[in-house]
Scaffold this motif. Structure first.
Motif, PDB file in Angstrom:
ATOM      1  N   ALA A 188     -35.110  -3.740  13.309  1.00 18.19           N
ATOM      2  CA  ALA A 188     -34.465  -4.872  13.499  1.00 18.19           C
ATOM      3  C   ALA A 188     -35.720  -5.822  12.714  1.00 18.19           C
ATOM      4  O   ALA A 188     -36.870  -5.881  13.081  1.00 18.19           O
ATOM      5  CB  ALA A 188     -34.374  -5.311  14.716  1.00 18.19           C
ATOM      6  N   PHE A 189     -35.290  -6.644  11.875  1.00 18.09           N
ATOM      7  CA  PHE A 189     -36.296  -7.547  11.242  1.00 18.09           C
ATOM      8  C   PHE A 189     -35.837  -8.891  11.398  1.00 18.09           C
ATOM      9  O   PHE A 189     -34.694  -9.167  11.415  1.00 18.09           O
ATOM     10  CB  PHE A 189     -35.925  -7.441   9.570  1.00 18.09           C
ATOM     11  N   ASN A 190     -36.633  -9.593  11.209  1.00 18.76           N
ATOM     12  CA  ASN A 190     -36.670 -11.299  11.641  1.00 18.76           C
ATOM     13  C   ASN A 190     -37.025 -11.976  10.189  1.00 18.76           C
ATOM     14  O   ASN A 190     -37.884 -11.491   9.581  1.00 18.76           O
ATOM     15  CB  ASN A 190     -37.773 -11.812  12.612  1.00 18.76           C
ATOM     16  N   LEU A 191     -36.025 -12.676   9.580  1.00 18.03           N
ATOM     17  CA  LEU A 191     -36.039 -13.201   8.330  1.00 18.03           C
ATOM     18  C   LEU A 191     -36.012 -14.659   8.517  1.00 18.03           C
ATOM     19  O   LEU A 191     -35.257 -15.298   9.133  1.00 18.03           O
ATOM     20  CB  LEU A 191     -34.881 -12.779   7.386  1.00 18.03           C
ATOM     21  N   ILE A 192     -36.996 -15.306   7.546  1.00 12.90           N
ATOM     22  CA  ILE A 192     -37.287 -16.794   7.599  1.00 12.90           C
ATOM     23  C   ILE A 192     -36.804 -17.333   6.249  1.00 12.90           C
ATOM     24  O   ILE A 192     -37.601 -16.891   5.282  1.00 12.90           O
ATOM     25  CB  ILE A 192     -38.716 -17.025   8.009  1.00 12.90           C
ATOM     26  N   PHE A 193     -36.121 -18.184   6.185  1.00 15.13           N
ATOM     27  CA  PHE A 193     -35.666 -18.866   4.863  1.00 15.13           C
ATOM     28  C   PHE A 193     -36.087 -20.423   4.757  1.00 15.13           C
ATOM     29  O   PHE A 193     -35.880 -20.731   6.008  1.00 15.13           O
ATOM     30  CB  PHE A 193     -34.168 -18.916   4.698  1.00 15.13           C
ATOM     31  N   ILE A 194     -36.607 -20.596   3.723  1.00 19.62           N
ATOM     32  CA  ILE A 194     -37.029 -22.105   3.741  1.00 19.62           C
ATOM     33  C   ILE A 194     -36.961 -22.735   2.350  1.00 19.62           C
ATOM     34  O   ILE A 194     -37.099 -21.789   1.494  1.00 19.62           O
ATOM     35  CB  ILE A 194     -38.423 -22.062   4.291  1.00 19.62           C
ATOM     36  N   SER A 195     -36.704 -23.936   2.061  1.00 21.14           N
ATOM     37  CA  SER A 195     -36.688 -24.517   0.870  1.00 21.14           C
ATOM     38  C   SER A 195     -37.424 -25.911   1.174  1.00 21.14           C
ATOM     39  O   SER A 195     -37.401 -26.503   2.104  1.00 21.14           O
ATOM     40  CB  SER A 195     -35.033 -24.987   0.547  1.00 21.14           C
ATOM     41  N   TYR A 196     -38.130 -26.159  -0.093  1.00 26.95           N
ATOM     42  CA  TYR A 196     -38.950 -27.423  -0.197  1.00 26.95           C
ATOM     43  C   TYR A 196     -38.398 -28.664  -0.840  1.00 26.95           C
ATOM     44  O   TYR A 196     -38.963 -29.532  -0.634  1.00 26.95           O
ATOM     45  CB  TYR A 196     -40.314 -27.250  -0.730  1.00 26.95           C
ATOM     46  N   ASP A 197     -37.235 -28.460  -1.282  1.00 27.46           N
ATOM     47  CA  ASP A 197     -36.434 -29.431  -1.955  1.00 27.46           C
ATOM     48  C   ASP A 197     -34.987 -29.740  -1.381  1.00 27.46           C
ATOM     49  O   ASP A 197     -34.434 -30.648  -1.553  1.00 27.46           O
ATOM     50  CB  ASP A 197     -36.560 -29.155  -3.469  1.00 27.46           C
TER      51      ASP A 197
END
Length: 96
Positions: free
Chosen positions: A65-74
């Motif tokens: 099991a993996f935790n994924l973090i997605f992010i955008s700066y715009d």
């Protein structure tokens, strides 16, 4: 000494957990590399948080099991962007 910093986004992060079943011989590093290559530009981090081996998974298999973090700066990331990333990840993981 160099000071390293990471920009903070004013937009919310999107967090997803992903569990996959693979051969016991499959290295975690291979899975993480595949996830990073397939996820697209908004993936910020991938972390393994659980490994399970047992009769329910099957002989010679393990669940990771993996935790994924997605992010955008715009911009704020919408569901479609994240769903596309997850679809690409799952498609790529089928090749492992």
């Amino acid at each position: 000494n160099k000071i390293l910093f990471k920009q903070i986004s004013k937009y919310p992060i999107v967090e997803r957990d992903l569990a996959i079943t693979v051969s016991k011989q499959t290295p975690c590093a291979d899975i993480i590399k595949t996830i990073k290559n397939a996820a697209g530009e908004y993936l910020d981090s991938v972390k393994l948080f659980d490994i399970y081996e047992g009769a329910q998974i099957g002989e010679g298999k393990k669940s990771m099991a993996f935790n994924l973090i997605f992010i955008s700066y715009d911009k704020t990331l919408n569901v479609e962007v994240i769903d596309d990333a997850i679809k690409n990840i799952l498609k790529a993981l089928r090749t492992i």
